[in-house]
Design an enzyme around this catalytic site. Sequence first.
Site, short mmCIF file in Angstrom:
data_model
loop_
_atom_site.label_atom_id
_atom_site.label_comp_id
_atom_site.label_asym_id
_atom_site.label_seq_id
_atom_site.Cartn_x
_atom_site.Cartn_y
_atom_site.Cartn_z
N HIS A 128 0.84 -1.21 0.00
CA HIS A 128 0.00 0.00 0.00
C HIS A 128 0.87 1.25 0.00
O HIS A 128 0.56 2.25 -0.68
CB HIS A 128 -0.91 -0.04 1.23
CG HIS A 128 -1.75 1.18 1.41
ND1 HIS A 128 -1.46 2.15 2.36
CD2 HIS A 128 -2.88 1.60 0.78
CE1 HIS A 128 -2.37 3.10 2.30
NE2 HIS A 128 -3.24 2.79 1.35
N GLU B 296 2.18 1.82 -3.41
CA GLU B 296 1.11 2.39 -4.25
C GLU B 296 1.08 3.91 -4.13
O GLU B 296 1.01 4.64 -5.13
CB GLU B 296 -0.23 1.79 -3.86
CG GLU B 296 -1.44 2.40 -4.55
CD GLU B 296 -2.63 2.57 -3.62
OE1 GLU B 296 -3.18 3.69 -3.53
OE2 GLU B 296 -3.02 1.58 -2.98
N GLU C 55 -4.32 7.82 8.05
CA GLU C 55 -5.27 6.94 7.36
C GLU C 55 -5.54 5.68 8.18
O GLU C 55 -6.69 5.26 8.34
CB GLU C 55 -4.70 6.58 5.99
CG GLU C 55 -5.60 5.72 5.14
CD GLU C 55 -5.00 5.41 3.77
OE1 GLU C 55 -5.34 4.35 3.22
OE2 GLU C 55 -4.18 6.21 3.29
#
Length: 431
Positions: free
Chosen positions: A65, A68, A140
């Site tokens: 992630h 990404e 997040e």
Amino acid sequence: MHKNFYSRVNETVYDEVLDNGMKVIINPKPSFNSAYGILTVDFGSINNLIRHNDKDIQVPAGIAHFLEHKMFDKKNYDISNIFAKYGSENNAFTSFNQTSYLFSATDKIQENIDVLFDLVQKPYFDAKKIAKEQGIIDQEILMYQDEPSSRLYFDTIANLYPESPLSNDIAGSVDSIAKISEADLYNTYYQYYLAANLNFVLVGNIDVKQVINSISQKEKELNLTNKGNMEVVNQLKSEVNQQIEASKPISFNKTSMQLETPKVALGIRGPYNQISGKQFARNELAMGIFLEMIFSEDSDIYQRLYSDQVINESFGYDFDMEAGYQFIIFASDTNEPEKFYQQIMIEIKRVLNNPELIFNQFELIKNEEIGEHISMMNSVSATANQMGDKLNGYTNLFDEVDMISEMNFTEVIDFAQKFFAGSSKTINIIE
């Protein structure tokens, strides 16, 4: 270039493997105004091993992630601004098994394809920008930890596969993200972001030959052959699957978040999955049909459970089937969690022992599934995201229509009985 025409729905799919091993799949839709491209690497959050100096090393959870996010940030610019220049929308997402980068546009399609390939195949990482991203992803992660439904879902998976790569959140943890270094990112990138581990799907108003020629030329300009070894990648993936298989489920877990109404999840872990290709796709469709026959809102069982207040509008379920694992999660808000998970299991067992109870739902659910698939064909994004992958033998949306049409009741029940016969379960409550 291979061409496959689907007469039932009047659709054509072209596919080709480039010289460097990348798979390209194109579904032209000349009557549409837009195009949607998605470049996917078969590398997700569970792939936490790299081979460095002939040793298998575990990288920090959440690195897929994190990669990404960082792929968009180049040395002197953010590549999202280049997409905006060409009038397109762009995004990316990471799952347990894949990372995908995408764009949608109505103009300058080839320019957007070039930008997408530059995004994925030109990495740039530095310590200062990594530190900034760590702070962003920390926030997040903490936000998702405060979201009860998300917490319930991922905690239930962690209970089904504890102390395995599946027990980690896709984004990792604050502690694991803090450990990610520049070297970790480069080493992981070059381990998994190989041309032969990538596939590109394009759907929409495009010229197939022109796009294939342009992509082939772009790949030659990038001069990216397999800077690694797919045999090693497959070995690392196999090691991960073995870790997942070896994990022992936790039967019960309760967490306090001071909710007004408790949330409960029943997780069911199926037997180790070693099937691939078209049979994988058939099995996945069969389980989807089985669950819909029992728990679709029109079913007799659903209506009875609803009338008895065992379930309510919050009820839902998810079936996930990948290489090495398969599970179902049933979830609901309820003040009677024990009654919820007990009744769900009672209904499943009753149907498995007496399949005739749901036989009258079979043709209805099949027709509904076919209708939903045909509706997805009206969307370039939905079509592109249903063009298959290595695991299911690149079974696409159009293949699935044929599979569903020819599927019989016995096949559906047989797969469901094998799944539940080899299953184990967990109960997860947040209150």
